[in-house]
Design a protein around this motif. Structure first.
Motif, short mmCIF file in Angstrom:
data_model
loop_
_atom_site.label_atom_id
_atom_site.label_comp_id
_atom_site.label_asym_id
_atom_site.label_seq_id
_atom_site.Cartn_x
_atom_site.Cartn_y
_atom_site.Cartn_z
N ASN A 1 28.18 123.82 51.37
CA ASN A 1 27.18 122.75 51.59
C ASN A 1 25.88 123.27 52.21
N HIS B 1 25.56 125.64 54.34
CA HIS B 1 25.79 126.10 55.70
C HIS B 1 26.72 127.31 55.68
N VAL C 1 29.94 128.87 57.57
CA VAL C 1 31.06 128.58 58.46
C VAL C 1 31.91 129.84 58.54
N ALA D 1 31.52 126.79 63.48
CA ALA D 1 30.35 126.23 62.80
C ALA D 1 29.14 126.40 63.71
N ASN E 1 26.17 129.75 65.36
CA ASN E 1 25.48 131.00 65.11
C ASN E 1 26.18 132.18 65.77
N THR F 1 23.55 134.88 61.98
CA THR F 1 23.80 133.79 61.03
C THR F 1 22.50 133.36 60.35
N GLU F 2 21.46 133.23 61.14
CA GLU F 2 20.16 132.84 60.60
C GLU F 2 19.63 133.90 59.63
N MET G 1 21.58 133.66 56.39
CA MET G 1 21.21 132.49 55.60
C MET G 1 19.85 132.68 54.94
N ARG H 1 18.72 121.05 51.11
CA ARG H 1 20.01 121.75 51.25
C ARG H 1 19.92 122.87 52.29
N TYR H 2 18.80 123.59 52.27
CA TYR H 2 18.67 124.75 53.15
C TYR H 2 17.70 124.51 54.31
N ARG H 3 17.44 123.25 54.59
CA ARG H 3 16.68 122.84 55.77
C ARG H 3 15.31 123.52 55.85
#
Length: 231
Positions: free
Chosen positions: A53, A55, A57, A68, A70, A81-82, A85, A198-200
């Motif tokens: 989704n 994100h 995890v 859920a 960073n 995590t950032e 992504m 979706r990816y903010r």
């Protein structure tokens, strides 16, 4: 004989990994109710990174715990995590989303940059005026109308223009409004909006580089030149 043994060991290991990934995929989709888009093992931590989704995890091999949040490198304090992504988003843009962008090629086009921009964004206009002389660049502009109804209207007119690059530059650089009718297929604009949600990606301009780095906001031409030359 030794080579055959190594081959058998590697094959057994691969089967175990795939079996674990299949179980994790099933668990994540069951528990979180979304489609898993990718799985990879983070060897030093013994965790699996799961993309679901839009994100990331993290889950242990036995699927007893979900994380859920960073992951931060304690030594450098980088948000791992950032960074990961951003690499996923950049890869998706340059590999599968380019048909939804206005493509500008300058010089040899070897250097790559993707941007999300609203046609009524003042910072975006300033950005384009500033980088007019930037050469040897392929620029993918993903229109993201988010500021007003007029932003959507102008995005449609630019996308429906016979020469999208010229229509975009006329408006962003020379302030000449687009004049095309809004009567073409605007699926691309909807894809851009959905991708951003979706990816903010919540502001413009947003810059994405081929190495996965993301910059929120405009960059001065000199800094952009330096960044593009660093890879």
């Amino acid at each position: 004989m030794f080579k055959k043994l190594i081959t058998l060991v590697l094959a057994a290991w691969a089967m175990t990994v795939f079996a674990n990934e299949a179980e994790i995929r099933k668990t994540i989709e069951s528990k979180l109710g979304g489609k898993v888009e990718g799985i990879q093992k983070i060897a030093p931590l013994g965790l699996y990174e799961v993309i679901v989704n839009g994100h990331i995890v993290y889950v242990d091999e036995k699927q007893t715990t979900f994380i859920a949040g960073n992951l931060i490198d304690a030594k450098t304090m980088k948000n791992l995590t950032e960074e990961r992504m951003n690499k996923i988003v950049s890869s998706s843009l340059f590999a599968g989303m380019t048909d939804s962008a206005i493509k500008q090629v300058r010089g040899n086009g070897k250097r790559l940059l993707a941007t999300f921009e609203d046609p009524n964004c003042g910072y975006c206009k300033r950005f384009h005026r500033d980088i007019q002389k930037l050469d040897n660049l392929t620029l993918y502009i993903f229109m993201l109308p988010m500021l007003s109804e007029d932003s959507l209207k102008k995005s449609k007119q630019i996308w429906c223009s016979a020469d999208r690059v010229r229509a975009w530059n006329d408006w962003m650089i020379d302030n000449k409004p687009p004049t095309a009718k809004e009567d073409c297929d605007i699926t691309a604009l909807r894809k851009n909006i959905e991708f951003a949600q979706r990816y903010r990606i919540g502001g413009t301009p947003n810059l994405f580089f081929a190495d996965g780095e993301r910059v929120e906001g405009a960059m001065p031409a000199a800094k952009l030149e330096e960044k593009l030359n660093s890879k």
